[in-house]
Write an enzyme that holds these catalytic residues in place. Sequence first.
Site, PDB file in Angstrom:
ATOM      1  N   SER A 163     -27.304  17.043 -28.086  1.00 51.16           N
ATOM      2  CA  SER A 163     -26.006  16.565 -28.689  1.00 51.16           C
ATOM      3  C   SER A 163     -26.055  16.426 -30.361  1.00 51.16           C
ATOM      4  CB  SER A 163     -25.693  15.662 -28.399  1.00 51.16           C
ATOM      5  OG  SER A 163     -26.725  14.380 -28.429  1.00 51.16           O
ATOM      6  N   ASP A 164     -26.046  16.174 -30.803  1.00 49.60           N
ATOM      7  CA  ASP A 164     -25.662  15.425 -32.702  1.00 49.60           C
ATOM      8  C   ASP A 164     -25.533  13.859 -32.045  1.00 49.60           C
ATOM      9  OD1 ASP A 164     -25.859  14.344 -34.916  1.00 49.60           O
ATOM     10  OD2 ASP A 164     -24.150  15.950 -35.378  1.00 49.60           O
ATOM     11  N   TRP A 165     -26.306  13.170 -32.696  1.00 51.02           N
ATOM     12  CA  TRP A 165     -26.178  12.122 -31.987  1.00 51.02           C
ATOM     13  C   TRP A 165     -24.541  10.823 -32.061  1.00 51.02           C
ATOM     14  CZ3 TRP A 165     -30.379  14.404 -31.987  1.00 51.02           C
ATOM     15  CH2 TRP A 165     -31.282  13.142 -31.830  1.00 51.02           C
ATOM     16  N   ALA A 210     -22.682  11.937 -29.818  1.00 47.11           N
ATOM     17  CA  ALA A 210     -21.565  13.676 -30.182  1.00 47.11           C
ATOM     18  C   ALA A 210     -21.220  13.662 -28.388  1.00 47.11           C
ATOM     19  CB  ALA A 210     -22.543  14.976 -30.820  1.00 47.11           C
TER      20      ALA A 210
END
Length: 822
Positions: free
Chosen positions: A220-222, A224
């Site tokens: 995941s993006d941080w 997300a």
Amino acid sequence: MDIEELIKKLDLSTKVRLLTGADMWALPAVPEIGLERLVMSDGPIGVRGEQWTSADPSIALPSPTALAATWDAELVRRAGRLLAQEARRKGVHVLLAPTVNLHRSPLGGRHFECFSEDPYLTGEIGAAYVEGVQEGGVGTTPKHFVANDFETDRFTVNVKVSDKALREVYLAPFERVVQAGAWGVMAAYNSVNGTTMTEHRPLQRDLLKGEWGFDGFVVSDWTAARSTEATAEGGLDVAMPGPSGPWGTKLEAAVREGRVSEEIVDDQVRRVLRLAQRVGALKPLDASPAADSADFSGDSAADLTAGSGASPGSGTADASGPGRTEIDGVALAREIAARSFTLLRNEGGLLPFEGVRSLALIGSAAAEARIMGGGSAQVFPDRIVSPLEGLSARDGVEIRYALGTDPRVRLAPLTGRVRALFLDAEGEILAEHPLATTEARWVGSLPADVDAGRLAAVELRTRYTPGAGGVHEFSVAGVGAFTMTIDGATVFDEVVTPEGDDPAAAFLSPPERRITTALTEGAPVELSVRHPAGAFGGMAFVAFTLGHADPSPGEDALIAEAVEAAADADVAVVIASTTLEVESEGFDRTSLALPGRQDELIARVAEANPRTIVVVNAGSPVEMPWLERVPAVLLTWFPGQEAGGALADVLFGDAEPGGRLPTTWPVREADVPVLDVTPADGEVSYDEGVFIGYRAWERAERTPAFWFGHGLGYTSWSYDTIAVTGRTVTVAVTNTGERPGREIVQFYLSPAERDAGRPARRLAGFDVVDADPGQTVITTVTLPERAFQVWTDRGWETVAGDYVVEAGRSVADRRLGVTVSV
């Protein structure tokens, strides 16, 4: 080692623990199976490591848009090998890069961090980047999957896009980097057609892992990942950061209660262990402990290109492992910069310089180079060569510098000897670390010698000696409580609150508060700023800056000084730039105009000296209302730490400007066919379909300032012959000038019978050729099958018929054509 056997040794709690960060940047170690911590770090222009601080410097390469401007896959592959070397030096296993989103709109805030408006060029450059990094035994995570092409409301926005546009445009670069063997992919914050990407089963599990056969991990993006079952079922493998988040005990409970299959968890763990094996973080249990944890000698690692040593921060310390030779990071950064510089205009052959003895150098970015965009792409190099420094190093040329105008909204940090003190509640110093500037930043983890349990505040201290007397400005930029002193007297003591509701903005573009004070020339003062130690999600979060500006006579006087300097010089060079408030992660641009009074400055300098060169120091397009008034315009993008040396090389002809535009540059913002980045009712609709970039300009029958692919060199070329056999095209070109040169031969494919649903033409190949004066070289490319295909409700279909393949110097400067039938 047998990964399946290792999985069998793990209980459910351990398996689930492996899927969420142990902290901001790393997955946890599991010693009982030989698994070390798996460390991730932001790129894409340099490897930051676990501490985002100038105390741990990094090489700073030119921006990704500059990399794409080289159109040189082998050069980008070498950049990737350097980044792998830097990653190993810093104990990093996975680089959170490259960004393969597209230049859909020039207003996109991270335009500089993406490669191109064209999916084919983006895919080829992205693939070379991935291959280079992974040849060095370090993983990549092409991002942000998918349709994350702007920043406004990026956490919540829903992008509405057709399957055809997704497949032919936005997914195409990701498909190419998966074919190149990427070991990871990062899932974006945004939703696509109603489903947030970290939960998007059709795109993550069915397409990425199923149809494309991707065997890496999806991270995941941080922050997300926002759900438990839906993210696990949707194909996400790792939720970052940790240890808090939607998985952990919540995911374990979901498995025990039958809401998530344990087979899904096993597959997630399998992908994490496969990654660990590839990057050398999974050791046989009978192996002796590694002598150097920063030496990742994964099975896929290959020998690196030879090079000489360089200064600290350039990838030389503890970076070489068995079978590897050192890459000179400083030399490569300078080479890439020059290769990326794009000469847009050169009337009368003003460049390269001949017989220049005096040069007026003008602009704030001339003395303080703008070398990178803001946000997660930011790193701290241990050296920055400004244009002023680079040009001043030339023998026999008098450099006359004038500020002209300063477009920056925020004050710049001071440089020099700075001490960062980590203090407990009583003010006792727990640790002290030197910094290169008055910018404090530790995100996710503190220095190893800091006792986080006792830490109460961080204080910056430095001595500043004014070069000029008068009223100086100082600033504090950050969020929280700050106390600033000058010679022990408190001059600022306030709590600064965030502006707006975007949590990223407080970090990426924090509010600034200023004070003024009178100082005496040559009389040093002691400066300090103290800030309570902060946390974000339970992790270390320290981010603030002490800024400064000298006394100023005012912009009118500064512009007048610049005009006077220009009038008396052989040539004038104006460095025009965007600012951190214009190009950064976290927000989109509101205008394509150069900030401040730079347009006025350029016009007045050009009037005073007709031999004026404008150097545009920006990561994305800007309007140039003065274009016809100046004979030469050189685009340097965000050129990285060796900016000044590379600029001197190009201006004086030691190197040729090798860049070609990876995106179309407009005359005016109003002319841009696809511009909108502002959600309406939480949505942005990609109603333009497959028509972005030059495709949209051609469909709209509009003429930009400079077309995709445009760029001039210091020699001339003839395009002599073209031939085609099947899908293989051969072109002969000749250097007809008097200097050795480099040409980017571009191939565009057009259906003979136009179809309103298809672009008039598309980039289908390119090659870099070098030739001496009078030399003819032959280049051959094979057109990809996908260039003849369209996406339908039945899948990919080849459209039979006649096509014209044309070779040329840009999408609008096509020199030769031949028909190919399929």
